[in-house]
Write an enzyme that holds these catalytic residues in place. Structure first.
Site, PDB file in Angstrom:
ATOM      1  CE1 TYR A  40      -3.205   2.893   0.488  1.00 14.83           C
ATOM      2  CE2 TYR A  40      -3.808   1.958   2.621  1.00 14.83           C
ATOM      3  CZ  TYR A  40      -4.007   2.887   1.627  1.00 14.83           C
ATOM      4  OH  TYR A  40      -5.003   3.826   1.762  1.00 14.83           O
ATOM      5  CE  LYS A  71      -5.879   2.309  -2.158  1.00 14.61           C
ATOM      6  NZ  LYS A  71      -6.288   3.023  -0.943  1.00 14.61           N
TER       7      LYS A  71
END
Length: 311
Positions: A139, A167
């Site tokens: 992330y 992400k």
């Protein structure tokens, strides 16, 4: 070039965590959010992300959120769970709990609060992945952890089988493009954008999907955008994205100088979901404040302009 078959594609919203008036978890509302998103056509659910207020929740509440989202999803779509912790051992512990509660994958940031070094970030992801039996996605959210993940490092970790995807919420479109180019030679690696205002552009550049906080409010819109991009109908994708950009004005409803960007965004998403009849209240975690009646009216106006109904 090998045909790409990334595991995680499509629209995977970071699920909001509804709260009761007194700040407790609102389980029935959370179940309705899951049904709302699945009915909207999403391909996965990301529990305990930034939009899920994970940093505000105690470990017990985090467990209950994962348990609820997994049960409500009932196998219809996979559930990714945030294991967002300051250091490696803490992330491993949280990730193991997520796995035990039924998560299909975990999403992990770089270490934060402590000062860190690129070599330590690399080791962090390797050690977390080695401790687990389920996929790990990185992330990239420097606004929160104050470290930008290097695309070359991420691609090396992917090539070594450490990472199943990324992400990207960095807002660094150049770095994202380099990541997408490198991923062309990594068939199973998922490149997901969290930059919800330019999903069409990111898809054109090679994204496999999106993780949009605004997708809580309008999952159907993001699914239409994704499907248009996949079939190469860029005019339709642009038109849908333009509508969603206008809808995103809900985050400007909070009066300037009275709320953080986090509170303004989460408060707007929850207020919109309350207006749409999905959740019971727009309560947010302390020390944030909920949007008031005047701000709620501004959110309602944005919903109306976007063609979304209220109750």
């Amino acid at each position: 070039m090998t045909a790409r078959t990334p595991r995680h594609t499509g629209v995977i919203p970071p699920v909001v965590t509804p709260l009761t008036e007194d700040g407790e978890l609102d389980i029935p509302s959370l179940e309705r959010v899951v049904d709302h998103l699945v009915a909207g056509g999403v391909s996965g659910l990301f529990a305990l992300g930034s939009s899920g207020e994970t940093a505000y929740l105690t470990p017990g509440r985090q467990d209950r959120v994962i348990e609820t989202v997994v049960a409500a999803a009932a196998g219809r779509v996979p559930v990714l769970a945030g294991a967002i912790e300051t250091t490696t051992d803490r992330a491993v512990e949280r990730a193991r709990r997520a796995a035990a509660l039924g998560a299909a994958a975990v999403v992990v940031t770089a270490p934060f609060y402590t000062r860190t070094h690129p070599a330590e970030i690399d080791r962090h992801f390797r050690d977390v992945a080695a401790a687990l039996d389920l996929p790990v996605l990185a992330y990239d959210v420097p606004v929160c952890v104050h470290t930008k993940l290097d695309p070359e490092m991420l691609l090396e970790l992917a090539a070594d089988g450490v990472l199943a995807g990324v992400k990207d919420s960095s807002g660094d479109d150049g770095a994202f493009r380099r990541l997408a180019i490198g991923a062309r030679d990594l068939p199973g690696f998922s490149v997901l954008t969290g930059h919800e205002l330019v999903v069409d552009a990111m898809m054109l550049g090679g994204a496999d999907g999106s993780v949009p906080g605004l997708g809580n409010v309008d999952p159907h819109g993001y699914v239409r955008l994704h499907e248009a991009a996949v079939r190469g109908d860029w005019a339709a994708a642009r038109a849908e994205q333009d509508r969603l950009v206008a809808l995103f004005d809900i985050v400007r409803a909070a009066r300037p100088g009275t709320a953080s960007a986090t509170a303004a965004g989460l408060g707007a998403f929850k207020t919109a979901l309350t207006l749409r009849g999905v959740i019971a209240t727009n309560q947010v975690s302390r020390p944030m404040r909920r949007l008031d009646a005047g701000e709620t009216a501004a959110v309602a106006a944005c919903l109306e302009r976007a063609g979304l109904g209220t109750v």
